[in-house]
Design a protein around this motif. Structure first.
Motif, mmCIF file in Angstrom:
data_model
loop_
_atom_site.group_PDB
_atom_site.id
_atom_site.type_symbol
_atom_site.label_atom_id
_atom_site.label_comp_id
_atom_site.label_asym_id
_atom_site.label_seq_id
_atom_site.Cartn_x
_atom_site.Cartn_y
_atom_site.Cartn_z
ATOM 1 N N ARG A 30 0.829 -1.204 0.000
ATOM 2 C CA ARG A 30 0.000 0.000 0.000
ATOM 3 C C ARG A 30 0.875 1.271 0.000
ATOM 4 O O ARG A 30 0.737 2.113 -0.865
ATOM 5 N N TYR A 31 1.720 1.388 1.009
ATOM 6 C CA TYR A 31 2.585 2.564 1.103
ATOM 7 C C TYR A 31 3.619 2.318 2.207
ATOM 8 O O TYR A 31 3.557 1.317 2.936
ATOM 9 N N PHE A 32 4.562 3.238 2.310
ATOM 10 C CA PHE A 32 5.558 3.189 3.376
ATOM 11 C C PHE A 32 5.077 4.033 4.555
ATOM 12 O O PHE A 32 4.401 5.050 4.378
ATOM 13 N N LEU A 33 5.414 3.593 5.737
ATOM 14 C CA LEU A 33 5.103 4.321 6.966
ATOM 15 C C LEU A 33 6.401 4.801 7.593
ATOM 16 O O LEU A 33 7.380 4.044 7.673
ATOM 17 N N ILE A 34 6.420 6.046 8.049
ATOM 18 C CA ILE A 34 7.545 6.561 8.831
ATOM 19 C C ILE A 34 7.035 6.841 10.238
ATOM 20 O O ILE A 34 6.088 7.616 10.426
ATOM 21 N N TYR A 35 7.635 6.173 11.208
ATOM 22 C CA TYR A 35 7.284 6.382 12.608
ATOM 23 C C TYR A 35 8.352 7.254 13.272
ATOM 24 O O TYR A 35 9.547 7.102 12.996
ATOM 25 N N TYR A 36 7.909 8.132 14.157
ATOM 26 C CA TYR A 36 8.840 9.057 14.810
ATOM 27 C C TYR A 36 8.523 9.205 16.298
ATOM 28 O O TYR A 36 7.412 8.931 16.742
ATOM 29 N N MET A 207 -1.517 -5.196 2.601
ATOM 30 C CA MET A 207 -2.615 -6.051 3.065
ATOM 31 C C MET A 207 -2.579 -7.344 2.277
ATOM 32 O O MET A 207 -2.434 -7.323 1.045
ATOM 33 N N ASP A 208 -2.707 -8.477 2.986
ATOM 34 C CA ASP A 208 -2.726 -9.755 2.277
ATOM 35 C C ASP A 208 -4.135 -10.043 1.760
ATOM 36 O O ASP A 208 -5.048 -9.212 1.878
ATOM 37 N N ASN A 209 -4.336 -11.222 1.189
ATOM 38 C CA ASN A 209 -5.627 -11.564 0.581
ATOM 39 C C ASN A 209 -6.752 -11.671 1.596
ATOM 40 O O ASN A 209 -7.937 -11.653 1.235
ATOM 41 N N ASN A 210 -6.401 -11.800 2.872
ATOM 42 C CA ASN A 210 -7.399 -11.859 3.940
ATOM 43 C C ASN A 210 -7.578 -10.508 4.619
ATOM 44 O O ASN A 210 -8.175 -10.428 5.700
ATOM 45 N N PHE A 211 -7.005 -9.477 4.012
ATOM 46 C CA PHE A 211 -7.082 -8.105 4.530
ATOM 47 C C PHE A 211 -6.399 -7.953 5.887
ATOM 48 O O PHE A 211 -6.781 -7.098 6.688
ATOM 49 N N SER A 212 -5.395 -8.786 6.122
ATOM 50 C CA SER A 212 -4.582 -8.660 7.324
ATOM 51 C C SER A 212 -3.350 -7.828 7.004
ATOM 52 O O SER A 212 -2.820 -7.907 5.886
ATOM 53 N N PRO A 213 -2.879 -7.003 7.952
ATOM 54 C CA PRO A 213 -1.723 -6.147 7.674
ATOM 55 C C PRO A 213 -0.438 -6.947 7.488
ATOM 56 O O PRO A 213 -0.224 -7.970 8.146
ATOM 57 N N VAL A 214 0.379 -6.495 6.572
ATOM 58 C CA VAL A 214 1.691 -7.078 6.317
ATOM 59 C C VAL A 214 2.714 -5.943 6.381
ATOM 60 O O VAL A 214 2.497 -4.873 5.798
ATOM 61 N N TYR A 215 3.800 -6.183 7.089
ATOM 62 C CA TYR A 215 4.839 -5.163 7.222
ATOM 63 C C TYR A 215 6.178 -5.713 6.764
ATOM 64 O O TYR A 215 6.448 -6.915 6.869
#
Length: 228
Positions: A30-36, A207-215
């Protein structure tokens, strides 16, 4: 499912700039996340921050860095599906942009370089550039914004900029009851001038095929001193 992590060899300019190359990702990305997270300190570091300075900058920075360290091991092919919660539990929040959706610049543009620039003194402010400022000086800066969401985290006085301001470096403004300045770690040992530093990590999200988050494996970007 596997998402490619950002290469940990991120070029830095002292503690003011980072040039992050975003890898190409598969269709479920989906996109990249930057945590701070921001840390109050009495220590002035003018060059690149080293690991032996973490505790002297702020003891919480030292603790957080080594809490995340096992997850940043690039040999790990399996990343917890709760990786976002692991960051938020240590009061790391997703980076935002003033007036723009950050996903627009960290999504389909994968494979490009983004520049994070903390060398912009007032009236300019720390910004993200959608490109490499080392080769293109005409890029438009996008001001960095601190996270804000009612009932989760509210910047004090609505000040969302990444600058060393009293709104950020006053420890008494950190209030769990009002969710104010929870993205900041106080340092009660500081008795003189106050400096503020931000620590940042980046990871791919999908998101995988079951709509679970993937990182992807999170990558440590660096620690930057906020301008006055």
């Amino acid at each position: 499912m596997y998402l490619e992590p950002v290469d940990p060899g991120i070029p830095l300019t002292l503690n003011t700039q980072a040039f992050v190359r975003l890898p190409n990702e598969p269709y479920y990305f989906r996109y990249f996340l930057i945590y701070y997270r921001i840390y109050i300190s009495g220590l002035l570091v003018e060059g690149t921050v080293s690991t032996d300075q973490l505790d002297r900058i702020n003891p919480s920075l030292y603790t957080d860095y080594y809490a995340f360290y096992p997850y940043t091991n690039s040999d790990n092919s399996v990343v917890p599906s709760t990786m976002g919660n692991i960051f938020s539990n240590r009061k790391y929040y997703p980076l935002m942009l003033e007036g723009s959706a950050i996903e627009s610049y960290l999504g389909s543009s994968s494979g490009d370089i983004i520049t994070l620039d903390f060398a912009r003194n007032l009236p300019l402010r720390p910004a993200l550039f959608p490109g490499d400022t080392r080769v293109d000086q005409t890029l438009t800066p996008l001001n960095l914004w601190r996270y804000s969401e009612s009932g989760i985290m509210n910047p004090y006085a609505g000040n969302r900029y990444f600058t060393n301001h009293s709104d950020l470096n006053t420890g008494s403004f950190i209030n769990q009851n009002t969710f104010t300045n929870l993205d900041i770690a106080d340092n009660t040992a500081v008795s003189g001038p106050k400096y503020t530093y931000v620590s940042m990590y980046i990871m791919a999200y999908g998101m995988d095929n079951n709509f679970s988050p993937v990182y992807s494996t999170p990558t440590f970007i660096g620690i930057f001193r906020l301008p006055d």
